[in-house]
Design an enzyme around this catalytic site. Structure first.
Site, PDB file in Angstrom:
ATOM      1  N   GLY A  80      -9.716  -2.471   1.234  1.00  0.00           N
ATOM      2  CA  GLY A  80      -8.473  -3.006   0.688  1.00  0.00           C
ATOM      3  C   GLY A  80      -7.383  -3.123   1.731  1.00  0.00           C
ATOM      4  N   GLY A  84      -4.208  -3.976   1.104  1.00  0.00           N
ATOM      5  CA  GLY A  84      -2.907  -3.970   0.439  1.00  0.00           C
ATOM      6  C   GLY A  84      -1.969  -3.015   1.158  1.00  0.00           C
ATOM      7  N   PHE A  85      -0.906  -2.617   0.465  1.00  0.00           N
ATOM      8  CA  PHE A  85       0.064  -1.720   1.095  1.00  0.00           C
ATOM      9  C   PHE A  85      -0.593  -0.437   1.595  1.00  0.00           C
ATOM     10  CE2 PHE A  85       2.977  -4.283  -1.556  1.00  0.00           C
ATOM     11  CZ  PHE A  85       3.841  -4.680  -0.560  1.00  0.00           C
ATOM     12  N   GLY A  86      -1.466   0.162   0.772  1.00  0.00           N
ATOM     13  CA  GLY A  86      -2.094   1.426   1.151  1.00  0.00           C
ATOM     14  C   GLY A  86      -3.038   1.281   2.331  1.00  0.00           C
ATOM     15  N   VAL A 101     -16.696  -5.847  -1.456  1.00  0.00           N
ATOM     16  CA  VAL A 101     -17.473  -4.611  -1.600  1.00  0.00           C
ATOM     17  C   VAL A 101     -18.119  -4.601  -2.977  1.00  0.00           C
ATOM     18  CG1 VAL A 101     -17.330  -2.098  -1.759  1.00  0.00           C
ATOM     19  CG2 VAL A 101     -16.032  -3.324   0.008  1.00  0.00           C
ATOM     20  N   GLU A 153      11.958  -9.969 -13.599  1.00  0.00           N
ATOM     21  CA  GLU A 153      12.216 -10.803 -12.424  1.00  0.00           C
ATOM     22  C   GLU A 153      11.683 -12.223 -12.634  1.00  0.00           C
ATOM     23  OE1 GLU A 153      10.681  -8.274  -9.171  1.00  0.00           O
ATOM     24  OE2 GLU A 153      12.762  -7.720  -8.826  1.00  0.00           O
ATOM     25  N   ASP A 159      -2.955   2.138  -6.386  1.00  0.00           N
ATOM     26  CA  ASP A 159      -3.217   1.832  -7.792  1.00  0.00           C
ATOM     27  C   ASP A 159      -4.532   2.424  -8.300  1.00  0.00           C
ATOM     28  OD1 ASP A 159      -0.939   0.363  -7.556  1.00  0.00           O
ATOM     29  OD2 ASP A 159      -1.854  -1.595  -7.914  1.00  0.00           O
ATOM     30  N   ALA A 196       4.156  -0.055  -5.002  1.00  0.00           N
ATOM     31  CA  ALA A 196       3.952  -0.013  -3.555  1.00  0.00           C
ATOM     32  C   ALA A 196       4.392   1.305  -2.904  1.00  0.00           C
ATOM     33  CB  ALA A 196       4.649  -1.205  -2.900  1.00  0.00           C
TER      34      ALA A 196
END
Lengths: 418, 418
Positions: free
Chosen positions: A16, A18-20, A84, A175, A305, A320
């Site tokens: 992944g 993403g942010f992590g 994966v 938003e 997440d 995040a």
């Protein structure tokens, strides 16, 4: 042979980007480890601004950045564009559609996806907004509804085309509703000379009695007032039961004719979590220990997440800042494991909470600090611009936003993929 | 009733929002006519920069601009997002997938598309580059080839993945080859640490013995030299006979293993021209009179790529300046028709010729003026930036290019539509 085994660098595999995942790989830059970062997309996505793509405010490239560009100078990172399919925890092997890869340490940072809570009709006919593709689909669809409405002679059909529903009163829903209102009432209104914009309807539907539930009451009130001022119908304590693509049904019998329902009412961990042999809590999230490891698998960490980590009374939210803080501690703990040191327990520090409702309108809550209006909007803009990952993106996005702010322009309104 | 008929404004219908269509509609802004502009896309596309999208230099939104935004202030223009299926010239009615529309004056400005000259295998397995979608497809494909090559252990397969062929030595082919070279040797090379870039091959294939055939010999030579310096294999006097997606066959028996063949070797008028009841010359183009009218249909004009207009010995080429000049005279002649004045004959003024081969490298030919290198590149950049349709696009594109120029960066390298 023995020497080689000793010299061999530990192999850290991260699933992944993403942010992590990105953050962990960066935090391990100076370490003597080999890192393989796997993602099914070749870009890192700035998810908090997906709604801007959906409402034609930002372009796809503004919020997506090639993973390889991020790690251009970090030679210990190898990127794999792959999906994966499974992990063999016993043999420490990740299976991908393009082959297998062995690991010494594994970080599962697969992120989340839309949760329809089993409502099949919504999954089929509504729009999710968790991927770049989904956001572009919403943009194309909204623009097309206006093109159809512009030449629709039947007033009922026209109103259904011009009714836009967003379900979910969290930050994404709020938003999106704000940005959609500005797209329609500041941009579209100038270009559809023959349309009566009194026929347009934007609805924000929330099942509970609160918008932005984690905000203090004062800011929740401001949020509702601001949305109403922006011609958004705010409907709270309302539950959606069905949506066939043309009519949305609410609990109690109300039926709303609409061709557009954006579902921003739930997230769950990525589908991969159902395949992996891990114990799940709610929302497909894996149960982890205090160090974010899988129980009995000290070499496997789950972050962001995908991890169910309880602090206080509740599991941490899928946002995040949680993923980023978990990435930092995980990078440290992998170092500690390699050096035989004691691990550090994860503790989440709440960094506050903010949402924008449109130009000059936002709510910000950080500790004892609460604000709304232009100052909040400025803080929100600054934080998000600074967060965008590299200078190039920042500069271009900044130019665009300045320009938009001055002239209420949105260039990104092209319908792609016809 | 009689009064109303007299007062009714003439209805001008324009098919196509390319250079010709947009220009005609603008030129008729101050006229007392009602204009309907029809296009199957909701944007105007700056086609001369499509190759920049294909090579990740510009983003989709940089070269596409919403039609409605162009005519925001021009109230006599109504836009229809629709596909035209036929025209009934006798009854003066245009048929669209969304209904019919009657006209008093019709302008057929449908543009062109890729011409494979009947080579079915190339149409199936090669890449055209005349639409936004096609360009994005090429970008995604090229980036994916590198991702596959990065983990391909078989050297032959790897070389086939890294062989990129462009067929056609006109401006599009030359500009694409130059831009691809820079993408690969300045950007990609820094991010694929394990790839040997000596295995990369860029070929530009041309059937005749000239690149940029309309340029003076001196500039043609410079073009070839520049491309070779940029690691482009220039193959002239070579004809492609077949391409199955993995192997490209040349006349004479040579076979080149490659997964990427971009076909920039031909254009023809849009498919609609085959449906319309018009007399065609070559390349599906309609034969028009000196005023660009269809013979015996004084109310129907054909302009741009769709018109076969002979000046000197040859039909005019399918390029933007021709379409733009034809749009101007057509708008004038429609005014003349309405006022019962004499029509003006079309005469094309050659505005010169330019092509860029990469950063700091271009060739420019205008009348007696010939130049190449940095000065040519500056002229080319300036002309293209100024041409981009509005200030917003210009500003953003300029910022991007300045930045690219400084750091050899390309952010747009995200693979979409997976």
């Amino acid at each position: 042979m023995q020497n080689e085994a000793v010299v061999k660098k530990p192999h850290v595999v991260i699933i992944g980007a993403g942010f992590g995942g990105i953050r962990t790989a960066r935090a391990l830059a100076k370490q003597d480890v080999k890192i393989t970062l796997i993602d099914k997309y070749n870009y890192h996505l700035f998810q908090p601004l997906l709604y801007q793509v959906a409402t034609a405010g930002l372009s796809v490239d503004d919020i997506a950045y090639p993973v390889r560009a991020i790690f251009r100078e970090q030679k210990n990172v190898d990127f794999r564009l792959a999906e994966v399919s499974d992990v063999d925890f016993d043999n420490k092997v990740v299976s991908m559609n393009t082959g297998n890869i062995a690991y010494d340490y594994l970080i599962v940072a697969v992120g989340g996806m839309t949760n329809y809570f089993g409502m099949k009709s919504m999954e089929t006919n509504g729009f999710g907004m968790k991927t770049l593709d989904e956001s572009v689909t919403i943009r194309n669809h909204v623009l097309r509804m206006f093109e159809l409405a512009a030449h629709e002679k039947d007033a009922d059909k026209r109103r259904a085309l011009l009714t836009f529903v967003i379900v979910g009163g969290g930050p994404t829903g709020v938003e999106s509703a704000g940005a959609l209102s500005e797209l329609i009432y500041h941009v579209m209104i100038r270009e559809y000379h023959h349309l009566n914009f009194k026929e347009v309807r934007i609805m924000l539907v929330e099942a509970s009695d609160k918008l932005l539930a984690t905000m203090p009451e004062e800011l929740r009130e401001v949020t509702v007032e601001t949305l109403i001022r922006k011609h958004v119908e705010v409907r709270m304590c309302v539950q959606v039961t069905d949506y066939d693509g043309e009519k949305m049904s609410l609990k109690g019998g109300e039926v709303i004719p609409t061709h557009t329902v954006v579902w921003a009412a739930g997230v769950k961990a990525s589908a991969l979590m159902d395949t992996l042999d891990v114990e799940q809590a709610s929302m497909r999230r894996a149960i982890v220990n205090d160090f974010l490891q899988l129980p009995n698998r000290p070499e496997v960490f789950v972050i962001g997440d995908a991890a169910h980590y309880v602090q206080g009374e509740r599991p941490l939210p899928m946002i995040a800042p949680v993923a980023i803080q978990q990435a930092d501690i995980t990078a440290k703990n992998i170092r500690n494991l390699i050096r035989g040191k004691e691990l550090k327990k994860f503790v989440y520090k709440d960094v506050g909470n903010m949402a924008t409702i449109g130009r000059n309108a936002a709510v910000v809550h950080m500790g004892a600090f609460k604000t709304h209006g232009f100052i909040a909007w400025s803080i929100w803009s600054l934080v998000h611009i600074l967060r965008l990952i590299d200078f190039r993106n920042r500069a271009v996005v900044f130019v665009k936003w300045m320009w938009d702010y001055l002239v209420y322009e949105r260039v990104v309104r092209i319908i792609t993929r016809q």
